[in-house]
Design a protein around this motif. Structure first.
Motif, mmCIF file in Angstrom:
data_model
loop_
_atom_site.group_PDB
_atom_site.id
_atom_site.type_symbol
_atom_site.label_atom_id
_atom_site.label_comp_id
_atom_site.label_asym_id
_atom_site.label_seq_id
_atom_site.Cartn_x
_atom_site.Cartn_y
_atom_site.Cartn_z
ATOM 1 N N ASP A 99 0.764 -1.090 0.092
ATOM 2 C CA ASP A 99 0.146 0.130 -0.015
ATOM 3 C C ASP A 99 0.723 1.229 -0.105
ATOM 4 O O ASP A 99 0.430 2.071 -0.855
ATOM 5 N N LEU A 100 1.919 1.285 0.763
ATOM 6 C CA LEU A 100 2.791 2.366 0.941
ATOM 7 C C LEU A 100 3.530 2.594 -0.437
ATOM 8 O O LEU A 100 3.518 3.868 -1.004
ATOM 9 N N THR A 101 3.908 1.500 -1.321
ATOM 10 C CA THR A 101 4.488 1.407 -2.484
ATOM 11 C C THR A 101 3.548 2.084 -3.572
ATOM 12 O O THR A 101 3.733 3.028 -4.458
ATOM 13 N N ALA A 102 2.153 1.702 -3.277
ATOM 14 C CA ALA A 102 1.149 2.132 -4.352
ATOM 15 C C ALA A 102 0.980 3.699 -4.276
ATOM 16 O O ALA A 102 0.772 4.259 -5.050
ATOM 17 N N GLN A 103 0.868 4.142 -2.884
ATOM 18 C CA GLN A 103 0.550 5.640 -2.728
ATOM 19 C C GLN A 103 1.707 6.358 -3.200
ATOM 20 O O GLN A 103 1.305 7.484 -3.788
#
Length: 142
Positions: free
Chosen positions: A86-90
């Motif tokens: 999720d952090l990478t996608a954000q």
């Protein structure tokens, strides 16, 4: 030429998840193998004339503990992995949004360049951590 402004990432939520996932899987496998060995010991003991009723109970206790702890560790590792995804996608979504809206100084050359788009290699060359071939050679010679 200004350096590109990178989006902020909440590093406090990032952690490696590989160790937890591997440990959880190994504990689950060890628990399953122990359960199989316990059941084999109980079956062979019950078929024997002088067998014990408690044969294999130690294997079952270990299997229950290892399986329970392994499942908890595996779920924690998978939870951390999804947080990292999720952090990478954000981060990627923020970078793409900045490039589309033109908020990113790396996406345009500015007033001096006439507003032309800068290629990704040119944008990387403006970053302070970018290493040119000349710098690589000089580091290797030292």
């Amino acid at each position: 030429m200004s350096t590109p402004v990178r989006p902020r990432i909440d590093h406090s939520r990032y952690a490696r998840s590989t160790g937890m996932v591997v440990t959880g899987v190994l504990l689950l496998v060890a628990g399953g193998a122990s359960a199989v060995m316990g059941s084999q010991a109980a079956i062979s003991s019950s078929m024997s004339l002088y067998g014990s009723r408690d044969a294999g109970s130690g294997f079952f206790i270990f299997a229950a503990l290892a399986g329970f702890v392994g499942l908890i560790v595996l779920v924690m590792g998978l939870s951390q992995m999804t947080t990292n995804i999720d952090l990478t996608a954000q981060y990627v979504a923020e970078v793409m949004r900045r490039q589309e809206t033109g908020d990113d100084p790396a996406s345009t050359a500015g007033e001096a360049g006439g507003g032309r788009r800068v290629t990704s290699s040119a944008a990387r060359a403006t970053e302070p951590e970018a290493v040119t071939g000349e710098t690589r050679r000089s580091r290797r010679d030292q």
